[in-house]
Design a protein around this motif. Structure first.
Motif, PDB file in Angstrom:
ATOM      1  N   MET A  93       6.075 -11.400  -1.491  1.00 31.17           N
ATOM      2  CA  MET A  93       4.881 -12.195  -1.201  1.00 31.17           C
ATOM      3  C   MET A  93       4.110 -12.465  -2.478  1.00 31.17           C
ATOM      4  O   MET A  93       4.094 -11.644  -3.377  1.00 31.17           O
ATOM      5  CB  MET A  93       3.966 -11.435  -0.237  1.00 31.17           C
ATOM      6  N   TYR A  95       0.584 -12.985  -4.434  1.00 31.11           N
ATOM      7  CA  TYR A  95      -0.833 -12.615  -4.371  1.00 31.11           C
ATOM      8  C   TYR A  95      -1.512 -13.104  -5.645  1.00 31.11           C
ATOM      9  O   TYR A  95      -0.879 -13.165  -6.699  1.00 31.11           O
ATOM     10  CB  TYR A  95      -1.009 -11.094  -4.315  1.00 31.11           C
ATOM     11  N   ASP A 150       4.840  -6.369  -1.180  1.00 29.63           N
ATOM     12  CA  ASP A 150       3.834  -6.196  -0.132  1.00 29.63           C
ATOM     13  C   ASP A 150       2.469  -5.867  -0.722  1.00 29.63           C
ATOM     14  O   ASP A 150       2.324  -5.754  -1.944  1.00 29.63           O
ATOM     15  CB  ASP A 150       4.266  -5.105   0.864  1.00 29.63           C
ATOM     16  N   LEU A 151       1.484  -5.686   0.163  1.00 28.45           N
ATOM     17  CA  LEU A 151       0.110  -5.436  -0.277  1.00 28.45           C
ATOM     18  C   LEU A 151      -0.013  -4.165  -1.119  1.00 28.45           C
ATOM     19  O   LEU A 151      -0.770  -4.127  -2.079  1.00 28.45           O
ATOM     20  CB  LEU A 151      -0.835  -5.359   0.935  1.00 28.45           C
ATOM     21  N   ASP A 152       0.741  -3.120  -0.752  1.00 31.06           N
ATOM     22  CA  ASP A 152       0.643  -1.880  -1.528  1.00 31.06           C
ATOM     23  C   ASP A 152       1.053  -2.107  -2.977  1.00 31.06           C
ATOM     24  O   ASP A 152       0.418  -1.573  -3.897  1.00 31.06           O
ATOM     25  CB  ASP A 152       1.506  -0.780  -0.900  1.00 31.06           C
ATOM     26  N   ALA A 153       2.117  -2.899  -3.184  1.00 28.44           N
ATOM     27  CA  ALA A 153       2.557  -3.192  -4.551  1.00 28.44           C
ATOM     28  C   ALA A 153       1.477  -4.001  -5.266  1.00 28.44           C
ATOM     29  O   ALA A 153       1.171  -3.759  -6.442  1.00 28.44           O
ATOM     30  CB  ALA A 153       3.872  -3.950  -4.516  1.00 28.44           C
ATOM     31  N   ILE A 155      -1.754  -3.973  -4.637  1.00 28.97           N
ATOM     32  CA  ILE A 155      -2.893  -3.083  -4.901  1.00 28.97           C
ATOM     33  C   ILE A 155      -2.583  -2.192  -6.108  1.00 28.97           C
ATOM     34  O   ILE A 155      -3.435  -1.961  -6.966  1.00 28.97           O
ATOM     35  CB  ILE A 155      -3.207  -2.215  -3.654  1.00 28.97           C
ATOM     36  N   PRO A 180      -3.753 -12.718  -0.653  1.00 30.10           N
ATOM     37  CA  PRO A 180      -2.414 -13.290  -0.472  1.00 30.10           C
ATOM     38  C   PRO A 180      -2.455 -14.813  -0.595  1.00 30.10           C
ATOM     39  O   PRO A 180      -3.445 -15.440  -0.205  1.00 30.10           O
ATOM     40  CB  PRO A 180      -2.032 -12.864   0.947  1.00 30.10           C
ATOM     41  N   TRP A 187      -1.448 -18.447   0.528  1.00 33.06           N
ATOM     42  CA  TRP A 187      -1.053 -19.138   1.759  1.00 33.06           C
ATOM     43  C   TRP A 187       0.122 -20.049   1.424  1.00 33.06           C
ATOM     44  O   TRP A 187      -0.060 -21.129   0.859  1.00 33.06           O
ATOM     45  CB  TRP A 187      -2.241 -19.953   2.279  1.00 33.06           C
ATOM     46  N   HIS A 222      -4.621   1.716   7.109  1.00 31.74           N
ATOM     47  CA  HIS A 222      -4.462   1.341   5.693  1.00 31.74           C
ATOM     48  C   HIS A 222      -5.857   1.139   5.085  1.00 31.74           C
ATOM     49  O   HIS A 222      -6.760   0.645   5.761  1.00 31.74           O
ATOM     50  CB  HIS A 222      -3.653   0.045   5.599  1.00 31.74           C
ATOM     51  N   GLN A 241      -1.291 -11.271   7.389  1.00 28.80           N
ATOM     52  CA  GLN A 241      -1.493 -12.179   6.261  1.00 28.80           C
ATOM     53  C   GLN A 241      -1.511 -11.460   4.916  1.00 28.80           C
ATOM     54  O   GLN A 241      -1.035 -11.995   3.919  1.00 28.80           O
ATOM     55  CB  GLN A 241      -2.791 -12.961   6.449  1.00 28.80           C
ATOM     56  N   ALA A 242      -2.070 -10.263   4.892  1.00 27.42           N
ATOM     57  CA  ALA A 242      -2.172  -9.557   3.612  1.00 27.42           C
ATOM     58  C   ALA A 242      -0.865  -8.859   3.248  1.00 27.42           C
ATOM     59  O   ALA A 242      -0.689  -8.421   2.134  1.00 27.42           O
ATOM     60  CB  ALA A 242      -3.313  -8.548   3.648  1.00 27.42           C
ATOM     61  N   GLY A 243       0.064  -8.773   4.196  1.00 22.85           N
ATOM     62  CA  GLY A 243       1.347  -8.147   3.899  1.00 22.85           C
ATOM     63  C   GLY A 243       1.270  -6.640   3.760  1.00 22.85           C
ATOM     64  O   GLY A 243       1.855  -6.063   2.851  1.00 22.85           O
ATOM     65  N   ILE A 244       0.559  -5.977   4.665  1.00 26.78           N
ATOM     66  CA  ILE A 244       0.492  -4.509   4.637  1.00 26.78           C
ATOM     67  C   ILE A 244       1.864  -3.959   5.043  1.00 26.78           C
ATOM     68  O   ILE A 244       2.395  -4.325   6.079  1.00 26.78           O
ATOM     69  CB  ILE A 244      -0.612  -3.996   5.587  1.00 26.78           C
ATOM     70  N   PRO A 245       2.454  -3.104   4.189  1.00 28.68           N
ATOM     71  CA  PRO A 245       3.827  -2.648   4.462  1.00 28.68           C
ATOM     72  C   PRO A 245       3.920  -1.608   5.577  1.00 28.68           C
ATOM     73  O   PRO A 245       3.045  -0.759   5.708  1.00 28.68           O
ATOM     74  CB  PRO A 245       4.272  -2.044   3.130  1.00 28.68           C
ATOM     75  N   ARG A 305       5.403   1.408   6.355  1.00 26.76           N
ATOM     76  CA  ARG A 305       6.148   2.583   5.919  1.00 26.76           C
ATOM     77  C   ARG A 305       5.202   3.771   5.780  1.00 26.76           C
ATOM     78  O   ARG A 305       3.999   3.612   5.633  1.00 26.76           O
ATOM     79  CB  ARG A 305       6.864   2.312   4.601  1.00 26.76           C
ATOM     80  N   GLU A 364       0.870   9.790  -2.541  1.00 28.14           N
ATOM     81  CA  GLU A 364      -0.317   9.226  -1.889  1.00 28.14           C
ATOM     82  C   GLU A 364      -0.434   9.651  -0.427  1.00 28.14           C
ATOM     83  O   GLU A 364      -1.407   9.326   0.238  1.00 28.14           O
ATOM     84  CB  GLU A 364      -0.369   7.703  -2.037  1.00 28.14           C
ATOM     85  N   ARG A 414      -3.722   9.138   2.327  1.00 25.18           N
ATOM     86  CA  ARG A 414      -3.459   8.168   3.388  1.00 25.18           C
ATOM     87  C   ARG A 414      -3.407   8.850   4.761  1.00 25.18           C
ATOM     88  O   ARG A 414      -3.845   8.286   5.759  1.00 25.18           O
ATOM     89  CB  ARG A 414      -2.149   7.422   3.110  1.00 25.18           C
TER      90      ARG A 414
END
Lengths: 115, 425
Positions: free
Chosen positions: A1, A3, A88-91, A93, A111, A113, B125, B173-177, B179, B185, B189
Motif C-alpha cells: 500500500m 502512504y 501495511d500501516l504498521d510498516a 508507522i 494512506p 486513495w 491497534h 483504508q489505513a491498511g491495519i495488518p 497479525r 512490541e 500491544r
C-alpha cells in the motif's frame, strides 16, 4: 500500500539553528531518504519551502480568491513529505517513527486513495 | 420431517454455529480482505441463506465450511459490483486468491485457522481510537449488535453504530495488518487488547445485580474473551492476571447483593455465597502468572483481590501486604483511583487521619470531583475522625454521583445513620 508521510515541523526553528546544526539536520533527512530507498520503499519525497512562500487559492461566489500565506496557521507546519510503498500501516508507522521530523515535530501518516 | 421441524432444526444448527464460530469465521474472512464490514455483511447473508437452504436440503455435514463458502462468494460478488470504483483489478485478483484459501479451508473445516487473536489486535491497534476498541471487539468477535453495545456503554445506538462503522473504515483504508505483533512490541500491544477486554467487563460490572440483561451478558462475554486470550497466549502473565482479576470479582457477585437487592460491601458479605471454584481458578492463574516473572497492572489487581479474599477466609489481617500491593500498582499506573483504595488500606494500618492525608487531592485532579468512590471513601474516613458535618457533605456528593440505585440506597443509609448519631450527641 502507498502512504504519504507528512512531516510537520516548526519552520521558525530552522533559521535560528547554527550552520553546523543545519548541516546535521539536513544530513539526518538525507540518511533517512537513503534508507527508504535502500529498502525499496521510497516512491518520492520533497522538502517544501517555508509557509511564508505559500499562497492559498479558493473559489467563492464564482470568483477566485487568492490569499498570501498557508491554508492553516499552526504551531507546526508541513515542511515536506515522503511517499512510500509498504505492506501495511504498521510498516508505514515504523518508517514514520524513524523520520527525523517525528523527533522534533510530528509525522502524519495517510494512506493514498488508489484510483 | 415436516417443514416446521426442518426450519426449527436449521435455526438451532445456525445458532449453535454462530455461538461457536462467529468470531472465527469473521476473523478468517476479514484477514484475507482487510475489510471487517464486508466480512460481517457476507457472513450475515450466508446465515440468511442457510436458514433458507438448510430446511429444504438438510443441514450440511460441516455448517462452518458451508457458511464460509457462501460468504466468500458474497464478498467476491460485492467487490465485483458496487465497490468496483474503489478496488483495482489487480487488487480484486489478490482478494480472490486470498479467499481461495477459504475454499480450501472449507474442505477441511477443522483446520480453519483461528485468527480471532489477530483480529483483536486489529481492533485495539494504536491507530484506532481507544474508546471504541472494546465495543469493536464485542461486535466483531462476538457478533453483538450496536444496540446492545450502546446500551451497555450508555450511549445512543445511532452514535455507537456510527463510531463502529468509522473504526471499520479506518481498519480497511489505513491498511491495519491482521497479525499478532512481534515479540518486542507484543507487551504494549497486548496491554491495549487487555484494556479493551477489561473495559467490556467493567461496563458489565456496573450492574452487579444482573438485572440488566445486556450488561450482565457483557461480563460473561468479556470473561470469554479473556479466556480466549489466555488460551492463545498461554505464556503472557498479564493476560492470566486479567482473567484472575475477573474471576475474583465474578466469584463474589452473588454476595454483593442482599436478599432485597441492597448493596453489601466486602466487609459484610456472606462468605458462603462466594464461588470457591472460581476463586481457586483465579488463584491458580495468579500462581502461573507469577512464575513467568514479569509483574504488571492486572496481576497486581488480581493479587489485591486475592489478599482481600484471603483476609476474610482466614481471619488473618494483611493490611501491610495490601498497602504494599497498592504502592506497586500506584507506581505503575499513577492512577488517583488506586490512590483512593490505597488510602482506605492505610486507614486500617495507621488510622483515618493518616488515610485522609494519603488521599489524592481534588484540587490537583479535577476528575475526582465527579468520581463517586472518591467522595464515598472521604466520607467513610471523615466519619472515623469524627468530622460528621464534613462527612455528611461528602456522602451527599457521592449519592448525587452514583448511578446504581442499590449503591445509592447504601450510601443514603450510611448518611442517615450519621445524622442520628449527631442528634444523639
Amino acid at each position: 500500500m502507498k502512504y504519504i508521510l507528512m512531516a510537520y515541523v516548526n519552520e521558525g526553528a530552522w533559521p535560528k539553528m547554527t550552520k553546523a546544526e543545519q548541516e546535521q539536520g539536513a544530513a539526518a533527512y538525507m540518511a533517512y531518504g537513503e534508507a527508504l530507498q535502500k529498502a525499496g520503499a521510497l516512491v518520492g519525497s520533497n522538502r517544501l519551502r517555508p509557509t511564508s512562500s505559500a499562497t492559498t487559492v479558493r473559489i467563492a461566489d464564482g470568483k477566485s480568491q487568492v490569499l498570501d500565506g498557508p491554508y492553516v496557521d499552526s504551531k507546526e507546519q508541513l515542511g515536506g513529505y515522503f511517499l512510500i510503498d509498504v505492506p501495511d500501516l504498521d510498516a508505514a508507522i515504523s518508517w514514520a517513527s524513524r523520520c527525523p521530523a517525528a523527533a522534533h515535530g510530528a509525522v502524519e501518516v495517510r494512506p493514498i486513495w488508489e484510483m | 420431517m415436516n417443514s416446521r421441524e426442518g426450519d426449527e432444526q436449521a435455526r438451532t444448527t445456525a445458532e449453535a454455529v454462530a455461538r461457536r464460530s462467529y468470531g472465527k469465521l469473521i476473523a478468517f474472512l476479514a484477514a484475507r480482505t482487510g475489510d471487517v464490514a464486508a466480512a460481517e455483511d457476507a457472513l450475515s447473508e450466508a446465515f440468511a441463506a442457510a436458514l433458507a437452504d438448510w430446511p429444504r436440503k438438510g443441514s450440511p455435514a460441516s455448517p462452518e465450511a458451508w457458511l464460509l463458502t457462501v460468504a466468500r462468494r458474497k464478498i467476491i460478488d460485492s467487490y465485483r459490483g458496487q465497490r468496483r470504483h474503489e478496488v483495482a483489478g489487480e487488487e480484486l485478483q489478490v482478494l480472490t486468491e486470498g479467499l481461495g484459501a477459504a475454499a480450501i479451508a472449507a474442505e477441511a473445516p477443522n483446520q480453519i485457522p483461528d485468527q480471532r487473536l489477530a483480529l483483536m489486535f486489529v481492533c485495539s491497534h494504536p491507530a484506532i481510537e481507544p474508546g471504541i476498541r472494546a465495543p469493536l471487539i464485542l461486535q466483531v468477535i462476538l457478533g453483538l449488535d450496536a444496540k446492545a453495545i450502546a446500551s451497555a456503554f450508555l450511549t445512543s445506538p445511532a452514535a455507537m453504530s456510527k463510531r463502529l462503522v468509522r473504526a471499520k473504515e479506518k481498519i480497511r483504508q489505513a491498511g491495519i495488518p491482521f497479525r499478532v505483533p512481534e515479540r518486542e512490541e507484543l507487551p504494549s500491544r497486548l496491554d491495549a487488547v487487555l484494556d479493551a477486554v477489561y473495559a467490556a467487563f467493567a461496563e458489565g460490572w456496573t450492574d452487579p445485580a444482573g438485572t440488566d440483561v445486556a450488561r450482565r451478558d457483557l461480563t460473561e462475554e468479556a470473561m470469554f474473551l479473556a479466556q480466549l486470550v489466555t488460551e492463545l497466549l498461554p505464556e503472557e502473565p498479564e493476560a492470566l492476571g486479567l482473567l484472575a482479576l475477573m474471576l475474583h470479582a465474578e466469584a463474589r457477585r452473588r454476595a454483593r447483593r442482599g436478599a432485597s437487592g441492597e448493596y453489601v460491601p466486602l466487609a459484610e458479605q456472606d462468605l458462603a455465597l462466594w464461588d470457591l471454584r472460581m476463586i481457586d481458578e483465579a488463584e491458580a492463574l495468579l500462581r502461573r502468572a507469577s512464575a513467568l516473572g514479569v509483574i504488571g497492572r492486572y496481576q497486581l489487581e488480581g493479587a489485591l483481590q486475592s489478599a482481600h479474599v484471603d483476609r476474610y477466609r482466614t481471619g488473618r489481617t494483611n493490611w501491610a501486604e495490601v498497602v504494599r500491593l497498592y504502592d506497586a500498582l500506584f507506581a505503575l499506573s499513577g492512577s488517583p483511583v488506586v490512590a483512593i483504595n490505597r488510602a482506605l488500606a492505610v486507614a486500617e494500618l495507621q488510622g483515618a487521619s493518616a488515610a485522609l492525608n494519603a488521599m489524592p487531592d481534588v484540587s490537583t485532579d479535577a476528575r475526582l470531583a465527579e468520581y463517586q468512590p472518591y467522595w464515598a471513601a472521604r466520607a467513610e474516613l471523615l466519619v472515623k475522625t469524627g468530622s460528621n458535618e464534613e462527612a455528611r457533605r461528602a456522602y451527599e456528593i457521592a449519592i448525587g454521583l452514583e448511578r446504581d440505585p442499590a449503591v445509592r440506597r447504601f450510601l443514603q443509609k450510611r448518611q442517615s445513620a450519621l445524622a442520628s448519631v449527631a442528634e444523639g450527641e
